[in-house]
Design a protein around this motif. Structure first.
Motif, short mmCIF file in Angstrom:
data_model
loop_
_atom_site.label_atom_id
_atom_site.label_comp_id
_atom_site.label_asym_id
_atom_site.label_seq_id
_atom_site.Cartn_x
_atom_site.Cartn_y
_atom_site.Cartn_z
N ARG A 185 0.18 17.34 4.19
CA ARG A 185 -0.97 18.18 4.53
C ARG A 185 -1.33 18.02 6.01
N ALA A 186 -1.33 16.81 6.49
CA ALA A 186 -1.66 16.57 7.90
C ALA A 186 -0.63 17.22 8.81
N GLU A 187 0.63 17.14 8.43
CA GLU A 187 1.68 17.77 9.24
C GLU A 187 1.51 19.28 9.30
N LEU A 188 1.19 19.89 8.13
CA LEU A 188 1.00 21.35 8.11
C LEU A 188 -0.23 21.76 8.91
N GLU A 189 -1.30 20.97 8.82
CA GLU A 189 -2.50 21.30 9.58
C GLU A 189 -2.26 21.19 11.07
N THR A 190 -1.46 20.23 11.49
CA THR A 190 -1.13 20.10 12.92
C THR A 190 -0.32 21.30 13.39
N GLN A 191 0.68 21.69 12.63
CA GLN A 191 1.47 22.87 13.01
C GLN A 191 0.61 24.13 13.04
N LEU A 192 -0.29 24.25 12.06
CA LEU A 192 -1.14 25.42 12.02
C LEU A 192 -2.08 25.48 13.22
N ALA A 193 -2.61 24.32 13.62
CA ALA A 193 -3.50 24.29 14.80
C ALA A 193 -2.73 24.65 16.06
N GLU A 194 -1.48 24.18 16.18
CA GLU A 194 -0.69 24.51 17.37
C GLU A 194 -0.38 26.00 17.43
N ILE A 230 1.94 31.70 10.74
CA ILE A 230 0.61 31.19 10.38
C ILE A 230 0.31 31.49 8.92
N GLN A 231 0.67 32.66 8.47
CA GLN A 231 0.43 33.02 7.06
C GLN A 231 1.24 32.12 6.13
N THR A 232 2.47 31.82 6.53
CA THR A 232 3.31 30.94 5.70
C THR A 232 2.72 29.54 5.60
N LEU A 233 2.29 28.99 6.75
CA LEU A 233 1.70 27.65 6.73
C LEU A 233 0.41 27.62 5.92
N GLN A 234 -0.40 28.68 6.05
CA GLN A 234 -1.63 28.73 5.28
C GLN A 234 -1.34 28.78 3.78
N SER A 235 -0.30 29.50 3.41
CA SER A 235 0.09 29.54 1.99
C SER A 235 0.53 28.17 1.51
N GLN A 236 1.26 27.44 2.36
CA GLN A 236 1.68 26.09 1.97
C GLN A 236 0.47 25.16 1.78
N LEU A 237 -0.50 25.28 2.70
CA LEU A 237 -1.70 24.46 2.55
C LEU A 237 -2.48 24.83 1.30
#
Length: 809
Positions: free
Chosen positions: A108-117, A81-88
């Motif tokens: 961005r949409a792909e990262l937000e979907t992964q982060l939500a999951e 989660i921390q890695t995805l948030q850093s990417q966003l």
């Protein structure tokens, strides 16, 4: 380098241990269906309010166990989660005008979907954890309300005579049931046959128990005396071991006899319960007696509360009676559980125990108050220990009165909940004091020095840890549940939320460990530079110390930043707080910041260095240490002068040894008028040249300073090879001047002073007719100059020294 290598190995071991300690397995998936079923049952039980306390405690334990698992589940996928948030954060926010490359929007949409999951199970665990917290709080509230209601329930008064006969009947019936159980079992053939089969084991246990009870004291003393022969120190430790062995060995004997009785087979369920409690009761009896002996011992070196002889014996007697009453109360509770006494019986049987216990507490408190004078001779009358003893004594006086009164009214639970916990508290405090005394004795045995004389911190820290360890025990004594203590620990483990990050004790531990590693590495590098690298360079001592100090500051700051970052605290989240506090910090800490910056300037520019002889604010001394806030200077009087660094940067400082130790000495001397000045110059110049510390290039010089009031003044001005020896050089030159002037007949004058007396007659005694003669008749009245006393200079008589009127003619 050996010390540095040992430190490096220690740091590596610490890193390895940290990695192993922090490596935690991934939590198992949560069975939310089972959790939901348990939570629903617990909420229904709390809402209906019909469940017993035991059932509620079981439910609470299960919910608390689930809560721990849910707390661990909240850390699931944390790194991802921390890695995805850093990417966003790297992609930034979408532009307001909506004009953005399609590939960026898709990413961005792909990262937000992964982060939500990834956040979905974490959010579910957080919701379930909040529900578990609520259920635990509800159960605790119900149990506390029940305990309070039971404690404050008004029951039958023990002073009512109508309740006495039923209570006596119930007690007699309990004793008769116990006796009848023994008779029935003794008449049973099967039980007698079993007892005969177990006879060897019973006899063995019985003989061992009797030997331990009868000979345990002697064996403990003999064994410890043999150990004492190996060393001459540790009298207190061996004395403590003897006293402890004298109760542990008899306790073991009592336990062996109780097991022998249980193993005989003729003991029924009722007596089995009683016999299983006998070792506990014996522990209470012997333990309180031991604590009383250690507290009120006739040897003041052993006693933790010294008393007079009469008070000591009385206190020991009261403590022994309290131990018996404490055991009698436990025996009564055992009979109540076995036979189910009525409330009237419980009230009547408990009342005498409460009254007698309160009386013993009252008498002990009075004895303690009388001990204030004796304690005041040894301790500070305003010391913490004496104030605490006074407070406890006053509390015991109040409890000793209030407890029996409440029990007499009918609040038997209140009276018992006040009096007997007070006895347990006194026993616990006595145990802590005895253990602290033992720690002092143990330190003396190991270190060979008295901890008070050595001013050691180890016994103090050990005593502090003992005091901390008593806090949960005190809470349990005064009615706290074990669940209350576990709840405090659970809350501590949960930590607190800072922004979007939960800070737990593990994070604090990680911060401390990482900072310790950084600090150790910094010190190792500093040591290597100071001892191995810098001495081989051409830098002077001041420059080497500046590099080592600067590296230390940088290393500690980096260690702190890395430690905080490793603990999960985002420093960027503190920017707003730092900005809001910057103004206040600027005004409040401006002096500290000024000194800190000045210290950096001193280390960089090095106008002064360690070992320099400087003068600041009229004080001379040697620079010993340049710290981050102030500089320590050792004066020639051998005391430390702490000078803020800002004063050294902004003020005037004289550095006598900066760069080299060359310096000038000025020796002043005066000669009488009429002396050959060339001759004096030659003598002084030869004295300067003859001194071994005076340099010939530049050559010494004799300066004719001028004509003074009483002498012609000369100065020797010379450059010394070591200015640190200036006082010795001045002393040598003054000795040489005195010797050479005496040989050459040169006088060193002393100042001439004239003393005038306006009315010398007033100094004579006035009596009779002689007073008229002595008043100076025949002289002009009011002349204003009645006499003069002269002092000569340089052995020469000034002009007119013999004149009567002192006019020099």
């Amino acid at each position: 380098m050996t010390k540095a290598l040992r430190g490096l190995f220690a740091a590596l071991a610490l890193v390895l241990w940290t990695g192993l300690a922090l490596a935690q397995p991934q939590p198992d998936p949560i069975d939310y269906e089972a959790w939901t079923d348990l939570a629903s049952r617990a909420e229904q039980a709390v809402q209906e309010g019909r469940a017993s306390d035991a059932a509620l405690e079981d439910l609470r334990a299960n919910v608390a166990s689930w809560r721990d698992e849910l707390l661990r589940a909240q850390g699931q996928n944390a790194n991802r989660i921390q890695t995805l948030q850093s990417q966003l954060d790297t992609l930034g926010q979408p532009p307001e005008n909506g004009e953005e490359p399609p590939e960026i929007s898709e990413r961005r949409a792909e990262l937000e979907t992964q982060l939500a999951e990834l956040r979905a199970p974490v959010q579910r665990a957080e919701e379930a954890h909040a529900r578990a917290n609520g259920i635990v709080e509800q159960i605790d509230t119900v149990i506390r309300e029940r305990q309070t209601q039971e404690l404050l329930e008004l029951g039958p008064s023990p002073l009512n005579p109508a309740n006495w006969p039923p209570a006596l009947t119930d007690l007699t019936r309990s004793l008769d049931r116990s006796w009848q159980e023994i008779i029935r079992n003794a008449e049973a053939d099967a039980l007698r046959r079993e007892a005969r089969e177990n006879a060897p084991l019973i006899l063995l246990y019985g003989m061992i128990g009797l030997m331990l009870i009868l000979r345990g004291n002697h064996w403990a003393r003999t064994g410890v005396e043999r150990l004492r022969g190996a060393t001459r120190r540790g009298t207190g430790v061996f004395r403590f071991a003897i006293s402890l062995g004298q109760i542990l060995l008899p306790l073991a004997g009592i336990y062996a006899i109780s097991q022998a009785a249980i193993g005989s087979g003729i003991i029924g369920p009722r007596w089995t319960i009683l016999l299983e409690q006998i070792p506990v009761w014996a522990t209470v009896l012997l333990g309180i007696r031991w604590l009383a002996d250690q507290t009120f011992n006739e040897n003041d070196e052993v006693a933790t509360l010294p008393l007079e002889d009469g008070d000591r014996k009385e206190a020991l007697a009261y403590a022994n009676i309290l131990s018996v009453l404490f055991v009698a109360r436990d025996v009564l509770h055992t009979l109540i559980d076995l036979d189910g006494y009525a409330p009237q019986t419980e009230s009547v049987l408990q009342f005498p125990l409460v009254v007698l216990t309160g009386l013993m507490l009252f008498r002990l408190a009075q004895i303690r108050n009388r001990a204030d004078a004796h304690l005041g001779e040894q301790d500070d009358p305003n010391g913490f220990r004496l104030r605490l003893a006074r407070m406890i004594g006053r509390a015991c006086l109040v409890i000793a009165v209030v407890g029996p009164v409440m029990a007499a009214i009918g609040y038997s639970q209140v009276g018992e909940a006040l009096v007997f916990p007070a006895v347990s508290t006194l026993a616990l405090i006595a145990l802590v004091l005895v253990l602290q005394h033992f720690i002092h004795s143990l330190y003396f045995l190991v270190a060979g020095r008295d901890p008070e004389e050595a001013n050691s911190l180890i016994p103090v820290l050990a005593g502090f840890l003992l005091a901390l360890a008593t806090i949960p025990i005190l809470a349990l004594i005064w009615g706290a549940r074990v669940a209350d203590l576990t709840e405090v620990w659970a809350r501590f483990q949960e930590g607190f939320t800072l922004g979007e990050r939960r800070i737990s004790p593990t994070d604090f531990l990680l911060v401390i460990i990482v900072f310790a590693i950084g600090y150790v590495i910094t010190r190792l590098v500093q040591g290597a530079l100071r001892t191995s690298v810098l001495p081989k360079t051409k830098l002077d001592i001041g420059g080497q110390n500046a590099i080592v100090s600067g590296l230390g500051y940088v290393g500690i700051i980096l260690a702190g930043i890395i430690a905080v970052t490793a603990g999960g605290l985002d420093l960027s989240s503190l920017a707003i707080v730092a900005g809001a506090l910057s103004v206040g910090i600027g005004f409040g800490l401006q002096t500290i910041v000024s000194n800190f910056v000045s210290g950096i300037i001193l280390l960089a520019e090095r106008p002064i260095s360690e070992g320099d002889w400087i003068e600041v604010n009229g004080q001379h001394g040697i620079v010993k240490d340049i710290a981050v806030r102030a500089t320590r200077i050792e004066t020639f009087d051998r005391f430390d002068l702490i000078v803020p660094n800002a004063d050294l940067v902004s003020g005037q400082v004289r550095n006598y040894t900066r760069g080299n130790v060359l310096g000038r000495v000025i020796v002043k001397v005066g000669v009488a008028y009429g002396t050959d000045t060339r001759k004096v110059e030659k003598i002084l110049l030869n004295i300067a040249r003859d001194h071994p510390l005076v340099l010939m290039n530049p050559a010494p010089y004799v300066y004719f300073a001028g004509f003074g009031d009483s002498a012609m003044e000369f100065q020797i001005r010379a450059i010394l090879s070591d200015i640190n020896e200036i006082l010795g050089v001045e002393t040598d030159m003054y000795h040489a001047i005195a010797e050479r002037f005496a040989q050459e007949g040169v006088e060193i004058p002393f100042p001439q002073r004239d003393l005038w007396l306006r009315n010398p007659d007033t100094l004579r005694p006035a009596s009779g007719a002689d007073s008229d003669t002595d008043t100076g008749q025949g002289r002009p009245a009011g002349s204003g100059q009645e006499g003069r006393v002269s002092q000569s200079a340089g052995g020469q008589r000034p002009p007119g020294d013999g004149d009567a009127d002192g006019d020099g003619e």
